[in-house]
Design a protein around this motif. Structure first.
Motif, PDB file in Angstrom:
ATOM      1  N   ILE A 178       0.840  -1.201   0.000  1.00 27.09           N
ATOM      2  CA  ILE A 178       0.000   0.000   0.000  1.00 27.09           C
ATOM      3  C   ILE A 178       0.871   1.245   0.000  1.00 27.09           C
ATOM      4  O   ILE A 178       0.603   2.222  -0.722  1.00 27.09           O
ATOM      5  CB  ILE A 178      -0.952  -0.013   1.209  1.00 27.09           C
ATOM      6  CG1 ILE A 178      -2.050  -1.053   1.004  1.00 27.09           C
ATOM      7  CG2 ILE A 178      -1.565   1.360   1.436  1.00 27.09           C
ATOM      8  CD1 ILE A 178      -2.990  -1.189   2.173  1.00 27.09           C
ATOM      9  N   ILE A 179       1.937   1.243   0.812  1.00 25.53           N
ATOM     10  CA  ILE A 179       2.826   2.404   0.866  1.00 25.53           C
ATOM     11  C   ILE A 179       3.506   2.626  -0.481  1.00 25.53           C
ATOM     12  O   ILE A 179       3.569   3.758  -0.988  1.00 25.53           O
ATOM     13  CB  ILE A 179       3.861   2.213   1.993  1.00 25.53           C
ATOM     14  CG1 ILE A 179       3.159   2.207   3.360  1.00 25.53           C
ATOM     15  CG2 ILE A 179       4.906   3.311   1.948  1.00 25.53           C
ATOM     16  CD1 ILE A 179       4.085   1.877   4.515  1.00 25.53           C
ATOM     17  N   HIS A 180       4.006   1.564  -1.086  1.00 28.45           N
ATOM     18  CA  HIS A 180       4.652   1.711  -2.402  1.00 28.45           C
ATOM     19  C   HIS A 180       3.625   2.006  -3.493  1.00 28.45           C
ATOM     20  O   HIS A 180       3.923   2.743  -4.442  1.00 28.45           O
ATOM     21  CB  HIS A 180       5.422   0.434  -2.739  1.00 28.45           C
ATOM     22  CG  HIS A 180       6.737   0.313  -2.020  1.00 28.45           C
ATOM     23  ND1 HIS A 180       7.892   0.893  -2.481  1.00 28.45           N
ATOM     24  CD2 HIS A 180       7.056  -0.321  -0.857  1.00 28.45           C
ATOM     25  CE1 HIS A 180       8.886   0.616  -1.654  1.00 28.45           C
ATOM     26  NE2 HIS A 180       8.417  -0.120  -0.660  1.00 28.45           N
ATOM     27  N   GLY A 181       2.422   1.451  -3.382  1.00 26.76           N
ATOM     28  CA  GLY A 181       1.393   1.702  -4.384  1.00 26.76           C
ATOM     29  C   GLY A 181       0.923   3.140  -4.409  1.00 26.76           C
ATOM     30  O   GLY A 181       0.412   3.617  -5.428  1.00 26.76           O
ATOM     31  N   ALA A 182       1.096   3.859  -3.287  1.00 28.67           N
ATOM     32  CA  ALA A 182       0.694   5.263  -3.259  1.00 28.67           C
ATOM     33  C   ALA A 182       1.500   6.093  -4.247  1.00 28.67           C
ATOM     34  O   ALA A 182       1.012   7.109  -4.761  1.00 28.67           O
ATOM     35  CB  ALA A 182       0.862   5.820  -1.840  1.00 28.67           C
ATOM     36  N   GLN A 183       2.732   5.692  -4.537  1.00 28.83           N
ATOM     37  CA  GLN A 183       3.550   6.460  -5.466  1.00 28.83           C
ATOM     38  C   GLN A 183       2.910   6.544  -6.845  1.00 28.83           C
ATOM     39  O   GLN A 183       2.935   7.598  -7.490  1.00 28.83           O
ATOM     40  CB  GLN A 183       4.943   5.833  -5.566  1.00 28.83           C
ATOM     41  CG  GLN A 183       5.764   5.946  -4.285  1.00 28.83           C
ATOM     42  CD  GLN A 183       7.125   5.299  -4.420  1.00 28.83           C
ATOM     43  OE1 GLN A 183       7.247   4.186  -4.928  1.00 28.83           O
ATOM     44  NE2 GLN A 183       8.160   5.990  -3.976  1.00 28.83           N
ATOM     45  N   LEU A 184       2.342   5.451  -7.332  1.00 32.57           N
ATOM     46  CA  LEU A 184       1.698   5.463  -8.647  1.00 32.57           C
ATOM     47  C   LEU A 184       0.261   5.970  -8.561  1.00 32.57           C
ATOM     48  O   LEU A 184      -0.169   6.770  -9.398  1.00 32.57           O
ATOM     49  CB  LEU A 184       1.724   4.063  -9.252  1.00 32.57           C
ATOM     50  CG  LEU A 184       3.097   3.509  -9.653  1.00 32.57           C
ATOM     51  CD1 LEU A 184       2.950   2.149 -10.316  1.00 32.57           C
ATOM     52  CD2 LEU A 184       3.812   4.469 -10.587  1.00 32.57           C
ATOM     53  N   SER A 185      -0.499   5.514  -7.574  1.00 32.01           N
ATOM     54  CA  SER A 185      -1.917   5.871  -7.511  1.00 32.01           C
ATOM     55  C   SER A 185      -2.122   7.358  -7.272  1.00 32.01           C
ATOM     56  O   SER A 185      -3.093   7.946  -7.781  1.00 32.01           O
ATOM     57  CB  SER A 185      -2.598   5.061  -6.397  1.00 32.01           C
ATOM     58  OG  SER A 185      -2.607   3.687  -6.712  1.00 32.01           O
ATOM     59  N   LEU A 186      -1.239   8.001  -6.512  1.00 32.92           N
ATOM     60  CA  LEU A 186      -1.386   9.427  -6.259  1.00 32.92           C
ATOM     61  C   LEU A 186      -0.770  10.283  -7.360  1.00 32.92           C
ATOM     62  O   LEU A 186      -1.228  11.394  -7.620  1.00 32.92           O
ATOM     63  CB  LEU A 186      -0.746   9.782  -4.913  1.00 32.92           C
ATOM     64  CG  LEU A 186      -1.399   9.172  -3.685  1.00 32.92           C
ATOM     65  CD1 LEU A 186      -0.666   9.603  -2.415  1.00 32.92           C
ATOM     66  CD2 LEU A 186      -2.867   9.582  -3.585  1.00 32.92           C
ATOM     67  N   THR A 187       0.266   9.770  -8.021  1.00 25.70           N
ATOM     68  CA  THR A 187       0.920  10.545  -9.077  1.00 25.70           C
ATOM     69  C   THR A 187       0.104  10.549 -10.364  1.00 25.70           C
ATOM     70  O   THR A 187       0.124  11.535 -11.113  1.00 25.70           O
ATOM     71  CB  THR A 187       2.320   9.982  -9.350  1.00 25.70           C
ATOM     72  OG1 THR A 187       3.024   9.866  -8.119  1.00 25.70           O
ATOM     73  CG2 THR A 187       3.093  10.888 -10.279  1.00 25.70           C
ATOM     74  N   VAL A 188      -0.620   9.462 -10.626  1.00 22.09           N
ATOM     75  CA  VAL A 188      -1.388   9.395 -11.874  1.00 22.09           C
ATOM     76  C   VAL A 188      -2.446  10.489 -11.912  1.00 22.09           C
ATOM     77  O   VAL A 188      -2.761  11.025 -12.983  1.00 22.09           O
ATOM     78  CB  VAL A 188      -2.027   7.991 -12.019  1.00 22.09           C
ATOM     79  CG1 VAL A 188      -3.139   7.782 -11.021  1.00 22.09           C
ATOM     80  CG2 VAL A 188      -2.546   7.790 -13.435  1.00 22.09           C
ATOM     81  N   GLY A 189      -2.984  10.873 -10.747  1.00 28.25           N
ATOM     82  CA  GLY A 189      -3.972  11.949 -10.715  1.00 28.25           C
ATOM     83  C   GLY A 189      -3.375  13.286 -11.087  1.00 28.25           C
ATOM     84  O   GLY A 189      -3.980  14.080 -11.823  1.00 28.25           O
ATOM     85  N   LEU A 190      -2.151  13.561 -10.619  1.00 24.63           N
ATOM     86  CA  LEU A 190      -1.504  14.836 -10.923  1.00 24.63           C
ATOM     87  C   LEU A 190      -1.177  14.949 -12.407  1.00 24.63           C
ATOM     88  O   LEU A 190      -1.388  15.987 -13.027  1.00 24.63           O
ATOM     89  CB  LEU A 190      -0.234  14.980 -10.084  1.00 24.63           C
ATOM     90  CG  LEU A 190      -0.416  14.996  -8.566  1.00 24.63           C
ATOM     91  CD1 LEU A 190       0.931  15.155  -7.876  1.00 24.63           C
ATOM     92  CD2 LEU A 190      -1.373  16.101  -8.133  1.00 24.63           C
ATOM     93  N   ILE A 191      -0.653  13.869 -12.978  1.00 29.24           N
ATOM     94  CA  ILE A 191      -0.301  13.906 -14.400  1.00 29.24           C
ATOM     95  C   ILE A 191      -1.556  14.018 -15.265  1.00 29.24           C
ATOM     96  O   ILE A 191      -1.604  14.780 -16.237  1.00 29.24           O
ATOM     97  CB  ILE A 191       0.514  12.658 -14.776  1.00 29.24           C
ATOM     98  CG1 ILE A 191       1.833  12.638 -13.995  1.00 29.24           C
ATOM     99  CG2 ILE A 191       0.778  12.611 -16.276  1.00 29.24           C
ATOM    100  CD1 ILE A 191       2.672  11.410 -14.246  1.00 29.24           C
ATOM    101  N   GLY A 192      -2.596  13.256 -14.916  1.00 35.74           N
ATOM    102  CA  GLY A 192      -3.831  13.324 -15.682  1.00 35.74           C
ATOM    103  C   GLY A 192      -4.470  14.699 -15.640  1.00 35.74           C
ATOM    104  O   GLY A 192      -4.937  15.215 -16.674  1.00 35.74           O
ATOM    105  N   VAL A 193      -4.479  15.331 -14.473  1.00 32.30           N
ATOM    106  CA  VAL A 193      -5.047  16.675 -14.357  1.00 32.30           C
ATOM    107  C   VAL A 193      -4.205  17.681 -15.122  1.00 32.30           C
ATOM    108  O   VAL A 193      -4.739  18.608 -15.755  1.00 32.30           O
ATOM    109  CB  VAL A 193      -5.163  17.062 -12.866  1.00 32.30           C
ATOM    110  CG1 VAL A 193      -5.407  18.551 -12.708  1.00 32.30           C
ATOM    111  CG2 VAL A 193      -6.295  16.289 -12.210  1.00 32.30           C
TER     112      VAL A 193
END
Length: 389
Positions: A178-193
Motif C-alpha cells: 500500500i505504501i509503495h502503491g501510493a507512489q503510482l496511484s497518487l501521481t497518476v492523478g496529478l499527471i492526468g489533471v
C-alpha cells in the motif's frame, strides 16, 4: 439615550452607541479595518483557515505527498518480497512496552484446519520478539534515484514476521505494498489533471476569446467527446496498450488516457468565462495598446479565472485516482510488477477469498481517505479563493 418621534435620536448630532461592551465594539472595528487593509492573498488564507475540515485535509495530503519519495524507508518490506510461511497471514498482534522493549511481536505457527482446509495462524505468546527501529533490513532500494540503501524506519524482528495489515496470496506484506502503491496511484492523478487542464485551458480560452468559427469548432468537438460513454472508451483505449510495454510506459499512457477524456468540462467552463471577460475594459485597453493574444489571455484574463481553475483541479484529481483504480481493478490499467491500489484490489475480486481473508480489502481505506480529503480540500479552496463573495 433619548429617542425622537420615529425612534431616531433626539439630537441629530448624537451617535448610536451599541449595547455591547465598548471593548467588543472596538475589537470588531479593528477587525474590519484589518480586513480592509489586507491583501487578497491574506484574505484567502484567513477564509481558508476558518474551514477546519479543509485545513486538516490539506495537511493530510501534504504529508502524504511529501512521504512518497520515502516509501522505501516507511515500508517494512520490499513490495515484491514473498514469505511462503505467511500466505494469507492475518494482521499480526503487536504489544507495546512489553518485555523491556518498545514493541514486540510473536512468531506465527501455521496449521491447516481440517474442517475448512484453510490455514490457521496462531501466535506463540511465549516467545516475544522485539521490533527493530531505524536500522537496515531486507532488500535494498534506491532513494531519490541516487542513493542505494536498505535503511528502514521499522524492521521485522529477528526470526519473525511483521505483517501489520496481513499478507496476500503470495505472502507479500499488504501494508508495504500500500505504501509503495501510493507512489503510482497518487501521481497518476496529478499527471492526468495536468494534461486535461493544459488542453482545456488552451482550447476553451481560444474559443471564448476569438468566438466565431473557432468557437463553433470547439463546441462541436466538446459535444462529440462528451457524447461518448466514458467508461467504455477508457476500457477500449487501455486494452489497446501493447502488452510488451514496460510499467513506466503503461503508467504514462494510463495518465494520458485519463487526461485526454477529462478536458471538455474544463474547456467549456473556460470558454463561458472568457466570453464575459473579453468585454471588460482592461481587456479592451490591452488590445488597443497592441498586446498580443497570448499576453492578453495569459496575463490579463486567466488570473481572473484562477480561483475556479485551482478548485476544479483539486476536485478533478480524485476522479483520476478512481479512474486508475477502476482500470487496474479490471486488469486493464497498470500491470505487474508495478504496484498500485487498484492492482491490489484486483486480488480481492474473488468474493470467497474476501469473505475468508477480509484484510485483502485494506487498499480501499487509503482510496476512500484520499478521495474524501481532495473533495474537502477542493470545497474549502473554492470558497476561500473568492474572499469577497
Amino acid at each position: 439615550m433619548t429617542q425622537g418621534q420615529y425612534g431616531g435620536p433626539a439630537d441629530p448630532d448624537a451617535h448610536y452607541v451599541s449595547d455591547e461592551p465598548y471593548d467588543r465594539v472596538a475589537d470588531l472595528q479593528a477587525l474590519d479595518r484589518k480586513d480592509l487593509d489586507a491583501s487578497t492573498r491574506v484574505l484567502i488564507w484567513r477564509r481558508f483557515r476558518r474551514n477546519k475540515l479543509a485545513m486538516v485535509s490539506g495537511l493530510f495530503l501534504l504529508l502524504l505527498y511529501l512521504a512518497l519519495p520515502f516509501a522505501g524507508m516507511l515500508a517494512p518490506y520490499d513490495p515484491a518480497a514473498r514469505n511462503s510461511d505467511a500466505i494469507f497471514a492475518p494482521p499480526e498482534h503487536v504489544d507495546f512496552f512489553t518485555a523491556g522493549h518498545l514493541a514486540v511481536t510473536y512468531p506465527l505457527e501455521s496449521a491447516i484446519d481440517m474442517e475448512t482446509f484453510q490455514p490457521v495462524f496462531t501466535p506463540d505468546l511465549e516467545d516475544p520478539r522485539p521490533v527493530r527501529f531505524f536500522t537496515s533490513c531486507g532488500a535494498s532500494y534506491t532513494l531519490f534515484g541516487l542513493i542505494e540503501t536498505s535503511f528502514r524506519f521499522v524492521c521485522p524482528p529477528e526470526g519473525a514476521s511483521l505483517h501489520l495489515w496481513g499478507a496476500d496470496r503470495l505472502g507479500r506484506d499488504i501494508l508495504s505494498r500500500i505504501i509503495h502503491g501510493a507512489q503510482l496511484s497518487l501521481t497518476v492523478g496529478l499527471i492526468g489533471v495536468a494534461i486535461s487542464f493544459g488542453i482545456g485551458m488552451v482550447v476553451g480560452g481560444l474559443a471564448g476569446y476569438f468566438g466565431g468559427w473557432v468557437d463553433a469548432i470547439v463546441q462541436r468537438s466538446i459535444e462529440i467527446v462528451r457524447s461518448m460513454p466514458e467508461l467504455p472508451i477508457w476500457l477500449a483505449l487501455s486494452a489497446a496498450i501493447p502488452p510488451n510495454w514496460g510499467p513506466v510506459a503503461v503508467f504514462f499512457m494510463i495518465s494520458a488516457i485519463l487526461g485526454l477524456l477529462d478536458w471538455p468540462g474544463l474547456a467549456r467552463a473556460v470558454r463561458s468565462k472568457f466570453l464575459s471577460l473579453r468585454e471588460e475594459d482592461y481587456v479592451r485597453a490591452a488590445e488597443l495598446m497592441g498586446a498580443s493574444t497570448g499576453r492578453i489571455i495569459g496575463a490579463h484574463m486567466m488570473p481572473n479565472f484562477m480561483s475556479h481553475l485551482v478548485a476544479s483541479a483539486t476536485l478533478s484529481i480524485p476522479a483520476m485516482i478512481l479512474g486508475e483504480t477502476a482500470l487496474s481493478l479490471l486488469g486493464l490499467g497498470l500491470r505487474p510488477p508495478a504496484v498500485s491500489w487498484g492492482l491490489m484490489l484486483n486480488d480481492a475480486l474473488d468474493l470467497t477469498a474476501v469473505e475468508i481473508y477480509p484484510w485483502l480489502l485494506a487498499p480501499m481505506a487509503p482510496v476512500i481517505l484520499v478521495v474524501l480529503a481532495f473533495n474537502f480540500l477542493g470545497d474549502g479552496l473554492r470558497d476561500a479563493l473568492d474572499p469577497y463573495a
